[in-house]
Design a protein around this motif. Structure first.
Motif, short mmCIF file in Angstrom:
data_model
loop_
_atom_site.label_atom_id
_atom_site.label_comp_id
_atom_site.label_asym_id
_atom_site.label_seq_id
_atom_site.Cartn_x
_atom_site.Cartn_y
_atom_site.Cartn_z
N ALA A 1 0.79 -1.03 0.23
CA ALA A 1 -0.15 -0.27 -0.04
C ALA A 1 0.94 1.34 0.08
CB ALA A 1 -1.17 -0.11 1.35
N VAL A 2 1.78 1.54 0.86
CA VAL A 2 2.89 2.45 0.42
C VAL A 2 3.40 3.05 -0.88
CG1 VAL A 2 4.89 2.84 1.93
CG2 VAL A 2 3.88 2.69 3.07
N LYS A 3 3.83 1.30 -0.95
CA LYS A 3 4.05 1.54 -2.86
C LYS A 3 2.84 2.11 -3.61
CE LYS A 3 7.68 -2.00 -2.31
NZ LYS A 3 8.32 -2.96 -3.11
N ARG A 4 1.88 1.56 -3.44
CA ARG A 4 1.22 2.54 -4.14
C ARG A 4 1.00 3.73 -3.68
NH1 ARG A 4 -2.72 -0.89 -2.65
NH2 ARG A 4 -3.54 0.07 -1.32
N GLU B 1 10.05 8.67 -6.18
CA GLU B 1 10.82 9.55 -6.77
C GLU B 1 12.27 9.91 -5.88
OE1 GLU B 1 9.71 11.67 -10.71
OE2 GLU B 1 8.24 10.35 -10.97
N ASN B 2 12.28 10.65 -5.24
CA ASN B 2 12.85 11.44 -4.34
C ASN B 2 13.45 10.02 -2.97
OD1 ASN B 2 13.56 11.50 -0.94
ND2 ASN B 2 12.30 13.68 -1.51
N PRO B 3 15.15 10.32 -3.52
CA PRO B 3 16.27 9.81 -3.30
C PRO B 3 15.53 8.82 -1.79
CG PRO B 3 16.38 10.81 -4.61
CD PRO B 3 15.12 11.47 -4.43
N ARG C 1 14.05 4.92 2.43
CA ARG C 1 13.80 4.56 3.49
C ARG C 1 12.97 2.28 3.27
NH1 ARG C 1 10.67 9.03 7.40
NH2 ARG C 1 11.01 6.38 8.31
N ILE C 2 11.82 2.53 2.22
CA ILE C 2 10.90 2.09 1.51
C ILE C 2 11.85 1.11 1.58
CG2 ILE C 2 9.66 0.41 -0.11
CD1 ILE C 2 8.31 3.42 -0.57
N ALA C 3 13.14 1.15 0.65
CA ALA C 3 13.47 0.19 0.31
C ALA C 3 14.68 -1.04 1.77
CB ALA C 3 15.11 0.25 -0.77
N GLN C 4 14.64 -0.09 2.69
CA GLN C 4 15.01 -1.22 3.92
C GLN C 4 14.53 -1.29 4.94
OE1 GLN C 4 18.98 -0.78 5.47
NE2 GLN C 4 17.80 -1.96 6.14
N LEU D 1 5.78 5.07 7.68
CA LEU D 1 5.62 5.40 5.95
C LEU D 1 4.41 6.05 4.50
CD1 LEU D 1 8.56 3.63 4.71
CD2 LEU D 1 9.09 5.70 5.50
N ALA D 2 3.29 5.46 5.53
CA ALA D 2 2.31 5.27 4.73
C ALA D 2 1.72 6.56 4.35
CB ALA D 2 1.02 4.54 4.49
N ARG D 3 1.67 7.68 6.18
CA ARG D 3 0.68 8.62 6.68
C ARG D 3 1.69 9.80 5.91
NH1 ARG D 3 3.23 12.03 10.56
NH2 ARG D 3 5.07 10.63 11.14
N ARG D 4 3.21 9.71 5.72
CA ARG D 4 3.89 10.82 5.08
C ARG D 4 3.94 11.01 3.59
NH1 ARG D 4 8.58 11.99 8.02
NH2 ARG D 4 9.37 11.48 10.38
N ALA D 5 3.46 9.50 2.73
CA ALA D 5 3.12 9.25 1.75
C ALA D 5 1.83 9.66 1.00
CB ALA D 5 3.47 7.73 1.28
N ALA D 6 0.92 10.05 2.08
CA ALA D 6 -0.69 10.82 2.05
C ALA D 6 -0.63 12.14 2.74
CB ALA D 6 -1.59 9.49 2.74
N GLY D 7 0.84 12.54 2.57
CA GLY D 7 0.43 14.10 2.99
C GLY D 7 -0.89 13.76 3.99
#
Length: 399
Positions: free
Chosen positions: A260-263, A277-279, A284-287, A333-339
């Motif tokens: 879901a985070v990736k989506r 696209e933010n490195p 963080r997702i990769a870790q 991460l989901a919270r940050r991604a959804a803004g």
């Protein structure tokens, strides 16, 4: 350890996936995916579907009506259920009490209670934590005094998850107040309809009442409902907690959460470039994904040990600590991604306007999950306590 799946295991994954596509009601998976609160009937309906297939109790021996799957099959099943947004299997009867009765219960208790867990006649809840006796569970004060063929129970339990639905509760009670803490505890099965029991809901920040207080006032419990021996309940509690801590790790939930985070991160939900696209965010997702892969392997090893008839030891504490940290990191991460779309919102506030609703498949449940899952590192034995167990066990009694 060979991490590649055999042809038989790949075929089993296909079977599970096909079953979920055919039997999981779309409206039910939709509620799970959108983070909506499930009703008792939702859980019961899904349990009945799984029971009809013979898949409700994957870890139970066939002699007790279970599927008796091996560790890899269980891992695959949990993975596919999480990815399909199936409701969780309520663990209290199936994953907690069931194994305890199979190992320590009498033949009469096994014959009576285990079939009722499978067919849904009983909904169990857990009576462990008390005010002042959560992580320090051995300091519990709820007392049971034997009078003839009954115990008289007085005291309180708290944080009783889904206790408002339950008709039965398995409880740790103090039966010898003069013994050392762990030596004076017994394991009782109590009918929630017994006079003297009161359930009081605890309303959470999101307005739901997932947990409860349970009060006992002169509650009469038949001695036949004592599991194992009197004052030996701590042994049974430790056995149960190793299974609970392994379940709390939630590998399947983390895998679904990461997807879901990736989506969300790949979408343009904020109106700009996709966050993936933010490195820094991608790193963080990769870790987290690397940590999750490692934990998944550890989970397989621990479940394999349990399948061989051994109760997980300190490994379950390790898995509980790492698993809950990973799930909380994914929620963050989901919270940050959804803004801004991660904020709770009232749909009626934007009805009839041109304001766009956030996509519930992408961001709807983010805030609720983030706040609710802060509890993961506390219940089932706080992570601080688990680290102490790990240190004392692996470092030869370190203080």
């Amino acid at each position: 350890m060979d991490l590649s799946y055999s042809d038989e295991e790949i075929a089993f994954r296909r079977e599970v996936r096909a079953f979920l596509q055919d039997k999981l009601p779309p409206e039910l998976s939709g509620k799970v995916r959108a983070g909506k609160e499930l009703a008792k009937a939702d859980y019961e309906g899904w349990h009945a579907i799984l029971n009809a297939k013979g898949w409700l109790a994957p870890n139970w021996p066939k002699a007790f009506g279970g599927a008796e799957w091996n560790a890899v099959q269980r891992h695959i099943f949990e993975d596919e259920c999480a990815l399909a947004y199936a409701p969780r299997i309520v663990p209290f009867g199936l994953s907690m009490l069931g194994p305890v009765l199979q190992k320590f219960g009498s033949k009469a208790q096994q014959d009576h209670w285990l079939p009722r867990i499978l067919n849904g006649e009983d909904w169990w809840c857990q009576g462990y934590s008390e005010p002042g006796a959560g992580s320090d569970l051995a300091s519990l004060k709820c007392a049971a005094v034997r009078q003839g063929d009954h115990y008289i129970v007085n005291g309180q339990k708290t944080w009783t998850t889904l206790g408002q639905h339950a008709n039965m509760i398995f409880c740790l009670v103090r039966t010898d107040k003069d013994a050392k803490q762990q030596e004076g505890i017994s394991f009782l099965l109590i009918d929630m309809e017994t006079p003297g029991i009161e359930v009081r809901p605890i309303v959470l920040l999101d307005g739901s009442a997932e947990v409860n207080e349970v009060w006992f006032t002169d509650v009469r419990v038949p001695v036949a409902n004592l599991v194992g021996e009197e004052n030996k309940g701590w042994t049974y509690a430790k056995y149960l907690l190793t299974h609970e801590r392994t379940n709390i790790a939630g590998v399947g939930f983390s895998q679904a959460g990461l997807a879901a985070v990736k989506r969300i991160a790949k979408s343009e939900i904020s109106g700009g470039r996709p966050l993936i696209e933010n490195p820094h965010f991608a790193a963080r997702i990769a870790q987290v994904e690397i940590d999750l892969m490692a934990m998944s392997t550890t989970n397989l090893r621990i479940v394999s040990k349990a399948a061989a008839g051994q109760a997980p030891g300190v490994e379950s504490s390790m898995l509980k600590v790492k698993g809950t940290i990973i799930r909380q990191q994914i929620n963050d991460l989901a919270r940050r991604a959804a803004g801004v779309y991660a904020m709770p919102f009232a749909s009626e506030a934007v009805e009839g306007t041109n304001a766009p609703l956030p996509d519930p498949l992408a961001a709807g449940p983010v805030a609720k999950q983030y706040f609710n899952n802060r509890k993961l590192s506390i219940f089932g034995g706080s992570n601080e306590i688990q680290r102490q167990i790990i240190a004392k066990t692996t470092l030869g009694g370190a203080k």
